[in-house]
Design an enzyme around this catalytic site. Structure first.
Site, mmCIF file in Angstrom:
data_model
loop_
_atom_site.group_PDB
_atom_site.id
_atom_site.type_symbol
_atom_site.label_atom_id
_atom_site.label_comp_id
_atom_site.label_asym_id
_atom_site.label_seq_id
_atom_site.Cartn_x
_atom_site.Cartn_y
_atom_site.Cartn_z
ATOM 1 N N GLU A 75 0.832 -1.204 0.000
ATOM 2 C CA GLU A 75 0.000 0.000 0.000
ATOM 3 C C GLU A 75 0.867 1.255 0.000
ATOM 4 O O GLU A 75 0.522 2.267 -0.597
ATOM 5 C CB GLU A 75 -0.939 0.007 1.220
ATOM 6 C CG GLU A 75 -2.016 -1.061 1.177
ATOM 7 C CD GLU A 75 -3.009 -0.855 0.039
ATOM 8 O OE1 GLU A 75 -2.583 -0.707 -1.117
ATOM 9 O OE2 GLU A 75 -4.215 -0.876 0.317
ATOM 10 N N THR A 89 -5.037 6.776 -5.585
ATOM 11 C CA THR A 89 -5.218 6.979 -4.140
ATOM 12 C C THR A 89 -4.315 8.108 -3.644
ATOM 13 O O THR A 89 -4.727 8.936 -2.827
ATOM 14 C CB THR A 89 -4.920 5.673 -3.380
ATOM 15 O OG1 THR A 89 -5.834 4.686 -3.847
ATOM 16 C CG2 THR A 89 -5.102 5.824 -1.884
HETATM 17 N N1 HSE Z 1 -8.418 4.624 3.317
HETATM 18 C C1 HSE Z 1 -7.783 4.748 2.042
HETATM 19 C C2 HSE Z 1 -8.190 6.080 1.429
HETATM 20 C C3 HSE Z 1 -8.238 3.619 1.171
HETATM 21 O O1 HSE Z 1 -9.377 6.373 1.444
HETATM 22 O O2 HSE Z 1 -7.320 6.811 0.962
HETATM 23 C C4 HSE Z 1 -7.686 3.656 -0.211
HETATM 24 O O3 HSE Z 1 -8.206 2.546 -0.922
#
Ligand code: HSE
Length: 305
Positions: free
Chosen positions: A128, A180
């Site tokens: 991530e 993201t």
């Molecule tokens: N919690 C993260 C965001 C998840 O919303 O940036 C990304 O998939």
């Protein structure tokens, strides 16, 4: 056994109000990954799907967690990975997390289950970090544990599985890509106390609603006053989508992860289908290509085939 195949499913992070702390595993869609254990201290990654993902392990969301496993074990092992990706990168349903979680679960099986699930989440978060610049576990934790997970803390890791009633998820993926990292960049760094109070009321309400099978409480708690007002501007038709899906009977819903996918929860299949019709009609009206899915909560997570 030195080779294994796994199904690595999509996930919905945040569950509307729980930015970075809540996530849910889905049955559909899912990637298929083949991982082979070798003894030559290197990682090879091949895409079998046409997506142009980096093959350098340090830059690949499946590779980076495996690099960490090798670093921690420090013996003569390596991995060959083949990824058949069905979860489109940048779709908001945990594409990077599926690669990371699938890789670590497969590697762990090949290593005789040396690590526990919390260790696997710790490794998978390196994937991530490659994808979004920061570690967050609200996709990788539900992908590895299955079901709905609360990530109370990532340093140190504190993951709680939340039982949930049978719910139907309708998701729509308008065919645009939202990274993201970009969707995090645009967020404000401070929140007003009154918004924080409303938000943590909703998070607690959602968790209580899931655990008590209280559908009305779940629906009331699916509200996000902090992240959604900022991110929803990236999603064409978002406000209308939410309004019409609720009118069609959805309990509620919102942006899936960092978007652009939007998900809705329903109590039965007929409603989930009515919600899908609303989603289709909105994107056909806008003239934007889209994909829809109707699925349920996957309580198993990554599955060895
Ligand atoms: N919690 C993260 C965001 C998840 O919303 O940036 C990304 O998939």
């Amino acid at each position: 056994m030195n080779s294994i195949k796994v199904k690595a499913p999509a996930t919905v992070a945040n569950l509307v109000c729980g930015f970075d702390v809540l996530g849910m595993c889905l049955h559909e869609p899912y990637d298929v990954m083949e991982v082979t254990l070798t003894n030559d201290r290197q990682i090879t990654i091949k895409s079998a799907d046409g997506y142009q993902l980096p093959s350098d392990p340090a830059k690949n969301t499946a590779g980076a967690p495996l690099v960490e496993i090798m670093r921690e074990l420090n013996t003569d092992i390596g991995f060959d990975v083949i990824i058949h990706k069905n979860i489109k990168p940048g779709s908001g349903i945990g594409s990077s997390a599926a690669s990371a979680a699938g890789a670590v679960v497969a590697a762990n099986h090949l290593l005789g289950n040396t690590f526990d699930k919390e260790d696997l989440v710790r490794f998978a978060m390196f994937g991530e970090k490659v994808a979004s610049g920061v570690k967050h576990a609200d996709n990788v934790a539900p992908c590895i544990y299955g079901g709905i997970t609360l990530i109370r803390s990532i340093f140190p890791l504190d993951i709680i599985s939340i039982p949930a009633p049978l719910l139907y998820i309708t998701a729509v993926h308008p065919q645009i890509e939202v990274k993201t990292s970009d969707a995090r960049q645009i967020l404000r760094k401070e929140v007003l106390l009154k918004d924080a109070i409303r938000q943590w009321g909703n998070i607690a309400g959602l968790v209580a609603g899931l655990m008590k099978n209280d559908l009305s409480l779940i629906g009331r708690s699916l509200e996000d006053v902090i992240i959604e007002p900022v991110r929803s501007i990236l999603i064409p038709g978002f406000d209308l989508l939410k309004k019409n899906c609720r009118q069609a009977g959805a309990l509620g819903g919102g942006i899936s992860g960092s978007g652009p996918s939007v998900f809705m929860l329903s109590a039965d299949t007929a409603t989930a289908e009515a919600v899908e019709r609303e989603m289709k009609s909105i994107y056909e009206g806008i003239g934007l290509a889209y994909h829809t899915y109707i699925t349920t909560i996957n309580t198993q997570g990554v599955q060895v085939l």
